[in-house]
Structure formats: structure tokens, C-alpha cells
Design an enzyme around this catalytic site. Sequence first.
Site, short mmCIF file in Angstrom:
data_model
loop_
_atom_site.label_atom_id
_atom_site.label_comp_id
_atom_site.label_asym_id
_atom_site.label_seq_id
_atom_site.Cartn_x
_atom_site.Cartn_y
_atom_site.Cartn_z
N ASP A 91 -9.20 30.16 179.90
CA ASP A 91 -8.76 28.92 179.26
C ASP A 91 -9.02 27.65 180.03
O ASP A 91 -9.05 26.58 179.43
CB ASP A 91 -7.25 29.02 178.94
CG ASP A 91 -6.81 27.99 177.91
OD1 ASP A 91 -7.65 27.53 177.12
OD2 ASP A 91 -5.61 27.63 177.90
N ASP A 105 0.52 30.94 178.92
CA ASP A 105 0.54 29.73 179.73
C ASP A 105 1.84 29.62 180.52
O ASP A 105 2.93 29.74 179.94
CB ASP A 105 0.41 28.50 178.83
CG ASP A 105 -0.98 28.34 178.26
OD1 ASP A 105 -1.94 28.33 179.05
OD2 ASP A 105 -1.11 28.24 177.02
#
Length: 999
Positions: free
Chosen positions: A197, A75
Site C-alpha cells: 500500500d 492499517d
Amino acid sequence: MAGDARPSGVRAGGCRGAVESRTSFRAPRPPLPPLSFLFVLFLAAPCAWAAGYKTCPKVKPDMLNVHLVPHTHDDVGWLKTVDQYFYGIYNNIQQAGVQYILDSVISSLLADPTRRFIYVEIAFFSRWWHQQTDATQKIVRDLVRQGRLEFANGGWVMNDEATTHYGAIIDQMTLGLRFLEETFGSDGRPRVAWHIDPFGHSREQASLFAQMGFDGFFFGRLDYQDKKVRETALQMEQVWRASASLKPPTADLFTSVLPNMYSPPEGLCWDMLCADKPFVEDVRSPEYNAKELVHHFLKLATDQGKLYRTKHTVMTMGSDFQYENANMWFKNLDKLIQLVNAQQQANGSRVNVLYSTPACYLWELNKAKLNWSVKKDDFFPYADGPHMFWTGYFSSRPALKRYERLSYNFLQVCNQLEALAGPAANVGPYGSGDSAPLNEAMAVLQHHDAVSGTSRQHVADDYARQLSEGWRPCQVLMSNALAHLSGLKEDFAFCRKLNISICPLTQTAERFQVIVYNPLGRKVDWMVRLPVSKHVYLVRDPGGKTVPSDVVTIPSSDSQELLFSALVPALGFSIYSVSQMPDQSPQNSWSRDLVIQNEYLRARFDPDTGLLMELENLEQNLLLPVRQAFYWYNASTGNNLSSQASGAYIFRPNRNKPLFVSRWAQTHLVKASLVQEVHQNFSAWCSQVIRLYPRQRHLELEWTVGPIPVGDGWGKEVISRFDTGLATGGLFYTDSNGREILERRRDYRPTWKLNQTEPVAGNYYPVNSRIYITDGNMQLTVLTDRSQGGSSLTDGSLELMVHRRLLKDDERGVGEPLNSEGSGLWVRGRHLVLLDKKGTAAASHRLQAEMEVLAPQVVLAPGGGARYRLERAPRTQFSGLRRELPPSVRLLTLARWGRETLLLRLEHQFAVGEDSGRNLSSPVTLDLTNLFSAFTITHLRETTLAANQFLAYASRLQWTTDTGPTPHPSPSRLVSATITLHPMEIRTFLASVQWEEDG
């Protein structure tokens, strides 16, 4: 006449050794004839994309082939900031250090030539790359060339799909793919999109990926009910037809839902962050488990294979920030492959396991030559269980969402001025200007935990910091460019707090200049509002003529704002001069009759409640009773049906009916020659100004919400709701990433039967730019200034969530409630309301939405600056276009690409069937010859959407659908600078240019 050049298809099999090196932008080209206009045609290299699969491993056609995909999901900010993740700081928050992951993976790949790995987030990889030695870079280039290190997706980040604008998506993908192209050439070009995601998937995202040239799309998160249906029907993989306007297969994209989201199968996670047992092969050891693990794997593989249609299945071997000790993973995967494949000889097993990549798995599916079903809707909203709808993040952190949208506007203006002024923009009297920092910051903001509002508070603060720091070098660049183009070196000022009526220059100076830059391809009539002191002002236009102006007193603060209308040419600026009039004070007109109107609209307000009660389109003779008010949902903290609470991701109200903020509003009516306003005060924390300007065909609602009170222990989710009598039949319409429109039906999903467990949250959809309802005759449209969640929960009603403040975490990993501190507590925004006949509504909302996202940029100066060049007279008005663009065409991108190269994107911004009686959905032909005034195009090359492949070379794998054969046209010859745009089509070019001497 230029024909349409589209990526041609590649048949499965054959031509796998086709050479791709000619597609590299780094290839030298001969000098161009001076000032000539060339349109270079590159002959299409057949099977060019097939060559990208030449390094794929061999499979066994008569067995179930299990493709192991080692990967890490990194991320770009979430629980830690971007820098904290990269360097591995604050591991007490989360064990994660991206630089160590990449170091470790490269070492492990070198240990065994059969090992493979994919990497995704170029924001991290590019930073790591620039820190490596030449020797390491050579090793990595070799690994990429051999297909052992493969890039998937290739964007700067893995962007969110609900709260992102399509222009910003294209920009961030272009940034990442350009790095890969320049660093690794075609060897590093991703073949597949990889969105494992993001929390739901938009149709426009798939369309953009297809236009970028991707062969397939893999994602992880799918609604739990949808997934069960797909597994049963063997529809985990299909072709997504992602546009209702673009002719197939332009926006067709093969799409695969991963079996286990993006995590390893149960019991087979061998990372330092996991607790699963490693392989123990020594039979003498009391921990011996090899036989058990092999049996477990074979059962998993067999069961999983039954959910898919071919003799191939994929397993994602990795997860969030894994592979910091890559040897742990690879050592156990090596044993898994060896021991499972040994069963083929020992026990006649029909399972073959191998190191692979998503692209190599996709290649095998393509060679299967099956017919695939077609999907035409999207994957919103997403729920991972009953009462667990991920529709809260559509509205989370509204201040950051607005800052991101403002920054997109500022970046486009910065890019355009850099292109128009040429090198003078980068080095000039104000210093070194640079668009790259804001381009990178904006790319980071597209990450699925950034603009989505789903990071921790300190990370959200860091995202805002990156945007702020990106603005500064753009301000220098814009100052250099404006001085060059206007011929005057002014002390330019950028007032960033105009939304709260703060600008020191205009509030203190007796005279000043207002430079209004218009980034649209057409002239605009724009109402300028500036905070000033209590005086009357004289405003003069670029020709020195006095223009009408007003000074309006703001009832809530007793401060003043100057208003005047600025006429600004296409892709250019107008400079207005403002001076105080001596010994005069502004006079405001106050009235009790709660009606505001101009030549096009009339809005009436209830004299008892102060609420809007009626909207009338005078031009089209339409009258609609409509009530607008603010409400709030009491956020659930869990109940006997489910422990699920409302949080940053999840929206779950405690009850289905919202509560009024107030049933009435205290009102003030302000009427001046240039504006009519009703100021509504609902409570100490909620107010609104509803206004009309002359010549304006929409009603503007400027709302201010916050700080939301939570002292009563109740989290609150605040909405603005419009109630009408329109018979809408359960239908409403929302945009997809600011582009095409999708029909929504309450309590319904187009491809599966919904068991609705949350009547409010389960009907919320992302609204990036607009939402509307219609009865087939009248259409009520609301445009937003940022991404918000919205719905129509009863016929004739429409609502948008403007702010939320929550006291409990929703247990999706953030670990803190969405209880913003600081400036995020208080939010101001705008809704633009349009009332039209259904047949003509598209013209209104399309063009107004374009003006909203590409609003004029106001720059200020005290005046009296020196000449930029003594030999050149200053100018107070400038247009970068010699001809305005037609209304159907948007200049999507004009930006510097190289020393003498610009990136140019033009799009048709209307969909099929949106003619509005003006032929706005018809194809549009443009002649680019001498279109721009600041430079001459000398050489033009068309590329795919992300500008990383020449279009004539681009080709994609072909897929056969169960809807029948799809034509696959070869690129047509482009013989001139005349191009044609069809509805919803975007065309991208690299243009070599020569700038005019005088700018």
C-alpha cells in the site's frame, strides 16, 4: 583482522529440509569466561533459507499455476485510531475490527488443512496474541510451523517509504521481527517483504530489506505509465540493485509488482465488505453461476499470466480489513479451487489453482532459473492517473513530521543512556524507566498513514498522543541514568517547548544547571539557547571556568534567550551551571547594514527588499548570488482537464507559477558576540530568522508559517524557494530515506518515457534530509529538519514545501480536507544552507545531517542535588567512549536487548565517491575492544540488519541477472573484535556486556 560476513546465497532446489532451529536466539549457551572477549563463529548452515520453503504446496510444472494469497491489509491507524481498529469501535466510520479478523481466520484455517493465510502488521498481531489462551497460542504455533499461517514483512507496521528516516525504519522492523523470532522461532520468520500500500517505493527501503535477509519484495502501487510499459516488456518482476555503494548482491532484491495492486480480481471478492456474487453450484437455482465464474476466472488467469515470464502468477485475495467473516472468503475460494481444477480433467484446462503465499510463489520463480533485468533507480513519484501525483503527502502535517523526527532523536538518547547506565536506568530514584513505550510509539508512527500525514485529524492527534506518552517513561529512565552516571540526584526537567521559547525553570530560576547529552560518536561544539528573564547570566563549564555567553532579545516578542557554546564529549554529557548577575540587563546591538558573517560564511541581504541576496563561503572563496523567499501554490479543486483536487495525498497546484507570500520582508538585524541574526517578517502568518553562529559552516534559516489564511476560499501550499544562477542542466539531487543520494532530472524517468501532465507536482520528490543543486563547481545544499517535498523546477532553483492547508479532499479515502485544527496550524522549522565546492560538499552535508538527526539533548536541573552514592564523587562530564569514532562512522544503534545484552549497530555514512579529499569514502577499520567506557563487551555475535538472524546462518535465494554473474561470497571468519566498514555498510551485533561498577 575481521573479514566481511555477508549472507550466502541458496541455489534453487536441494537441501530443502535443512534444519534452522540453531538460528534461534533463545538457544542456551555456556557461561562466558569472566571479562574475556569472545568472537563466536557459527558455521554457516547451507540452504538454511531453503528450509523455510519446505511447507510450500505442490504445483504442476506443465500448467499455469495460479497462487491464491488470502490476506488482509490492516492499517495501523488511518480513518480510525489504532485502538479503534483493533477493537472494532466506530464501525460507522469504517467496518473494521482486527481482533475479529484474527479470530475468524484461525477458525477457518483449522477447518481445512489446505487453506493458507498471510498476516503482516505485528503491532496488531502481538496485541491479539497476548490476549489468547495457552491452548489458542499452541494452535497458532502449529499453524505457523505447518506454513498455513505465514507472516510477510514482519515489521511492527508496513512503513511509509517517502517520509521515513532509515534509522526509524530499521527500528520498527527490528521490533516486529524480534517478536516473531521470540514467539515462533525460525518458523515465523518472514521470507518476503510485503509493501502493498505505500505510495511509491524508495531505493533505500529495498536496500534495507535486502540487508535484513529477505528473499524478495512485493508491492502494489506503481505509476500508471510505468506499469503499462512493464506489462508490455514483461518486466513486472526484476532484480532491484538498491545501492550504488554496496557490492552486489548485498543490496540486490528480487522485486515483484502485484498485478492488481493488492485487491482481488474483478468479480471475485467474497468478503462481507464486498458485493460480488458467491459461488452458486446448484444448477436448479435461478442464481446458478458456477460455470460463468469459472470461465471468468480462467480468462482472468490466462490474461494475467501473459504479463509475467513464468508458469506462475499470483492473485491477492483480500483487501483492507477483510476476513472479519473469514468463512465467506474461504468457502468460496474452496469452491473456486475445486471447480477450476476439475476443468483439467473435463476440458483439458492448463490452469492449476492453489492456496499459496508470496514466499511459495517466490520459491517457484527462483526455481525457474531465469535471467532477470536489473533496476537501479526508485519508484518515485507515484501517479495513479493523469494529473494525479501522490507528492502532497511528502509535506502533509509538517508538525507531526517534526514531532516524529524529534522523537527519533529522543528515543536514541534514551536507548543510549539505558545501555550506558545498565540496570540502574530502569529502576532508580525517579521510579521505573522504560524505553519500550516510545520504541513502540515510534514504530507505529512509521506506518504509511502516520508520518506520511494521510490519516484523519483525530487519528493524527492520537499518533501525537502515543509519542507524548512514550516520552514520559523515557524521561524517568534518562533521569535515573543521568543520576547514576553523574553521581547526583537532581530534580531533572525536560523542557519540550524550547522551539517556542518556553521553559519555566530557566525563565524563573536565578540559578540552574544545563546538562547537554551528545548522542554522536564524536565531540560536538553546540550552541545552547534557553529562554530566560531580562538579566545577564554567568555560565560556567564542567571545570568551573566562565564561558562566553549572550542574552539576545527576540524582536518579535521582546523575550530573551541565553546563548552559550557547550563542548560535549562523544556519547556523553557536560554539565554547565548558570546564574544570574545582579542588577544587570542585557544590551543588544542593532544595525542597519544587512550583512551577517562569521569566519566561514557571509550572507548579504537586499536593503530594499530585506531578502537574502548573496551567500559567500570565505574559507573556499566561493560567492553565489542567491535569493530566498516564500511563495504559495493555489491548490487545485479540479478543472476542465481533471476533477482531481489537491489533498492529503495529492499535490496539484491550480497553476504552475506560485505566488509571492510577500516580495519584501520587514527586517531587524541582531548582532551579538555569539550570534548574528536577520529577522524577516513577510506577513502576519510568515516570518523567518536567518542566523549565523561562530565556527558554523552553514546558514540557518528558522521559518515560522501559519496559520495559513483560507478565508478567501483558496487552499494554499507554501514553499521556501532558493533562486541562483547555477547552470544545473535540469538536474538536482535528493536523499533516499536520509541515506544514499539519487540524481533527479526534471520531466524525466530513467526507465520509461514520461508523458508529463503536471509540470510542478510531477517533478516533486521526497526530501528526507537534504536536497542540492550543482553546476559541477559549486554546490548549494539545503538540509531539512523533517521530511518535505522538494524540487528544482527551473535551472539554478531549489524549493521545499514547508506547509499546506487545503479545503477539499482528494478522494483517496480519507474523506476530509487537510485543514488542520489546533497546534498543527502553526509550524516552525529549520533549513540549513551549505555552499561548498562540489568535490568537498559531501563531507559538509553528511556530517551536518548526522548532527541534525542526532542533535544533543538538553536536560535542566535547579542544582544542589544530593549525591547518588556517598562514596563516589560526582562528575560534571562523562564520555561513554574511550576513543572517538572516525568521521566516516556513525553509531547508529546502542540499545538494551536483554538483561546483559546490547544491540550495537555501526555504519559507514559515506558513499563511494564522496571522499571530499579526506578519504572519507575509504573502508574504516575499528577495534571494538575496550571502545566503551561504561561496560566491557564479553561476547559478540554479528547478525543481519534487523537482528533476527545470526549472520553466519543467514542465506538468501540467488538470482541471475542479465548484467552477468554476481559473486556470492560465504561468510568470512570473524576472529577478533576488529571490524571493517565499507562505504554505506551497516553492521549489526548482539553484545554480551558487563557494566562497570561506578558507571
